[in-house]
Scaffold this motif. Structure first.
Motif, PDB file in Angstrom:
ATOM      1  N   THR A 281      34.037  49.782  18.530  1.00  0.00           N
ATOM      2  CA  THR A 281      34.136  51.125  19.050  1.00  0.00           C
ATOM      3  C   THR A 281      32.830  51.498  19.727  1.00  0.00           C
ATOM      4  N   ALA A 282      32.856  52.549  20.544  1.00  0.00           N
ATOM      5  CA  ALA A 282      31.654  52.952  21.271  1.00  0.00           C
ATOM      6  C   ALA A 282      30.535  53.327  20.314  1.00  0.00           C
ATOM      7  N   ALA A 283      30.903  54.085  19.250  1.00  0.00           N
ATOM      8  CA  ALA A 283      29.881  54.507  18.292  1.00  0.00           C
ATOM      9  C   ALA A 283      29.289  53.303  17.572  1.00  0.00           C
ATOM     10  N   GLU A 284      30.162  52.330  17.182  1.00  0.00           N
ATOM     11  CA  GLU A 284      29.684  51.160  16.463  1.00  0.00           C
ATOM     12  C   GLU A 284      28.782  50.320  17.349  1.00  0.00           C
ATOM     13  N   SER A 285      29.189  50.126  18.612  1.00  0.00           N
ATOM     14  CA  SER A 285      28.413  49.269  19.497  1.00  0.00           C
ATOM     15  C   SER A 285      27.064  49.886  19.836  1.00  0.00           C
ATOM     16  N   THR A 286      27.003  51.216  19.843  1.00  0.00           N
ATOM     17  CA  THR A 286      25.756  51.880  20.193  1.00  0.00           C
ATOM     18  C   THR A 286      24.849  52.057  18.987  1.00  0.00           C
ATOM     19  N   PHE A 287      25.302  52.804  18.010  1.00  0.00           N
ATOM     20  CA  PHE A 287      24.459  53.127  16.860  1.00  0.00           C
ATOM     21  C   PHE A 287      24.403  51.986  15.851  1.00  0.00           C
ATOM     22  N   GLY A 288      25.524  51.277  15.693  1.00  0.00           N
ATOM     23  CA  GLY A 288      25.540  50.157  14.759  1.00  0.00           C
ATOM     24  C   GLY A 288      24.613  49.041  15.195  1.00  0.00           C
ATOM     25  N   THR A 289      24.690  48.660  16.456  1.00  0.00           N
ATOM     26  CA  THR A 289      23.836  47.600  16.985  1.00  0.00           C
ATOM     27  C   THR A 289      22.368  48.016  16.937  1.00  0.00           C
ATOM     28  N   TYR A 290      22.105  49.252  17.314  1.00  0.00           N
ATOM     29  CA  TYR A 290      20.734  49.765  17.298  1.00  0.00           C
ATOM     30  C   TYR A 290      20.168  49.765  15.879  1.00  0.00           C
ATOM     31  N   GLY A 291      20.964  50.258  14.925  1.00  0.00           N
ATOM     32  CA  GLY A 291      20.515  50.315  13.531  1.00  0.00           C
ATOM     33  C   GLY A 291      20.312  48.936  12.932  1.00  0.00           C
ATOM     34  N   GLN A 292      21.193  47.996  13.247  1.00  0.00           N
ATOM     35  CA  GLN A 292      21.050  46.635  12.743  1.00  0.00           C
ATOM     36  C   GLN A 292      19.745  46.015  13.225  1.00  0.00           C
ATOM     37  N   ALA A 293      19.435  46.204  14.508  1.00  0.00           N
ATOM     38  CA  ALA A 293      18.217  45.627  15.070  1.00  0.00           C
ATOM     39  C   ALA A 293      16.970  46.217  14.419  1.00  0.00           C
ATOM     40  N   ILE A 294      17.000  47.519  14.131  1.00  0.00           N
ATOM     41  CA  ILE A 294      15.861  48.154  13.458  1.00  0.00           C
ATOM     42  C   ILE A 294      15.641  47.524  12.091  1.00  0.00           C
ATOM     43  N   LEU A 295      16.715  47.381  11.317  1.00  0.00           N
ATOM     44  CA  LEU A 295      16.606  46.815   9.978  1.00  0.00           C
ATOM     45  C   LEU A 295      16.103  45.376  10.009  1.00  0.00           C
ATOM     46  N   VAL A 296      16.641  44.592  10.940  1.00  0.00           N
ATOM     47  CA  VAL A 296      16.211  43.193  11.047  1.00  0.00           C
ATOM     48  C   VAL A 296      14.715  43.110  11.314  1.00  0.00           C
ATOM     49  N   GLU A 297      14.224  43.964  12.199  1.00  0.00           N
ATOM     50  CA  GLU A 297      12.805  43.914  12.561  1.00  0.00           C
ATOM     51  C   GLU A 297      11.926  44.491  11.453  1.00  0.00           C
ATOM     52  N   VAL A 298      12.343  45.597  10.858  1.00  0.00           N
ATOM     53  CA  VAL A 298      11.546  46.228   9.802  1.00  0.00           C
ATOM     54  C   VAL A 298      11.454  45.330   8.570  1.00  0.00           C
ATOM     55  N   LEU A 299      12.539  44.616   8.258  1.00  0.00           N
ATOM     56  CA  LEU A 299      12.574  43.780   7.066  1.00  0.00           C
ATOM     57  C   LEU A 299      12.016  42.376   7.287  1.00  0.00           C
ATOM     58  N   ASN A 300      11.286  42.194   8.370  1.00  0.00           N
ATOM     59  CA  ASN A 300      10.625  40.909   8.616  1.00  0.00           C
ATOM     60  C   ASN A 300       9.147  41.063   8.273  1.00  0.00           C
ATOM     61  N   PRO A 301       8.693  40.527   7.135  1.00  0.00           N
ATOM     62  CA  PRO A 301       7.297  40.719   6.728  1.00  0.00           C
ATOM     63  C   PRO A 301       6.296  40.071   7.677  1.00  0.00           C
TER      64      PRO A 301
END
Length: 210
Positions: free
Chosen positions: A106-126
Motif C-alpha cells: 500500500t502507499a502508506a506501507e511503501s512510504t512510511f514502512g520502508t522509511y522506518g525499516q531503513a532507520i531501524l536498520v541503520e540505528v541498530l548497526n553498532p
C-alpha cells in the motif's frame, strides 16, 4: 566555525567513502529493484535519518558507551541482526500478489514502512555508531567553537551527502526493477532474493566484532 580547508577535506573523504559499496548502497539498490524508485529514495532517506541519530548520539557522548562497554555493543549488535533476519525471513515467506510480479504494498506501507525499516536498520548497526564516534572527532576542533555544534554541522553535511548519493543510486537502478517485472521467473523469486540479502546482512552484523 570551520575553515574552508577542513570542510573541503571532510567532504572529499566522505565522497570517497561512498564509492566503497556498503550496506546502505545494497539496501537502497535492493529496495529500488523490489519496490521502485520511491521505495529506494525512502530507504536512502531512512538511512540518512539513522545517520543523523548517530550524529546526535556521538555529539552528546552516548555512542562512547558502545566503545567502552562490550555488553552495550552486543545488545545493539544482536538487536540489529535480529531485525535484519526478521526482514529477510518475512520477505522470503511473503506471497506474491500475482505470478511473476512482486507483491504491491500500500502507499502508506511503501512510504512510511520502508522509511522506518531503513532507520531501524541503520540505528541498530553498532559499527555505524562507532564510525561516527571515531570519524567525526577528527574534524572537530574545540578552539574553533562549541564542540556540540561542530558535530551537528559535520553530521548534517554527511547526512545531506548520503541522501543525495542514495537518491542517485535509486534513480540509477530503477531500470533493474522494470527488467525484473518483465522477466517472470525473476519476479517469482524476487522476494526470496531480497530475503537472502537481508539475512546475509543480518549475519554480517551478528558476527562483527568491536
Amino acid at each position: 566555525m570551520f575553515t574552508l580547508s577542513t570542510l573541503s577535506t571532510f567532504v572529499m573523504i566522505v565522497l570517497g567513502l561512498f564509492l566503497i559499496p556498503g550496506p546502505a548502497v545494497l539496501l537502497t539498490a535492493t529496495r529500488t529493484v523490489q519496490g521502485g524508485r520511491k521505495a529506494g529514495v525512502m530507504t536512502g532517506l531512512g538511512i540518512a535519518t539513522g545517520d543523523f541519530i548517530h550524529t546526535i548520539c556521538a555529539a552528546v557522548g552516548l555512542s562512547a558507551i558502545l566503545l567502552t562497554s562490550a555488553l552495550a555493543f552486543n545488545v545493539v549488535k544482536f538487536a540489529g541482526a535480529a531485525y535484519l533476519l526478521y526482514l529477510g525471513i518475512r520477505a522470503m515467506l511473503e506471497k506474491q500478489a500475482e505470478p511473476g510480479l512482486p507483491k504491491v504494498a500500500t502507499a502508506a506501507e511503501s512510504t512510511f514502512g520502508t522509511y522506518g525499516q531503513a532507520i531501524l536498520v541503520e540505528v541498530l548497526n553498532p559499527k555505524t555508531a562507532l564510525f561516527f564516534l571515531a570519524f567525526l572527532p577528527q574534524f572537530v576542533h574545540p578552539e574553533q567553537g562549541t564542540v556540540f555544534y561542530q558535530f551537528l554541522v559535520l553530521g548534517l553535511i554527511f547526512v545531506l551527502l548520503s541522501a543525495i548519493y542514495t537518491t542517485f543510486i535509486a534513480i540509477s537502478v530503477r531500470f533493474l526493477g522494470r527488467l525484473i517485472k518483465r522477466i517472470s521467473w525473476i519476479g517469482r523469486w524476487s522476494g526470496k532474493l531480497v530475503g537472502v540479502i537481508y539475512i546475509g546482512l543480518g549475519l554480517k552484523v551478528a558476527f562483527q566484532s568491536r
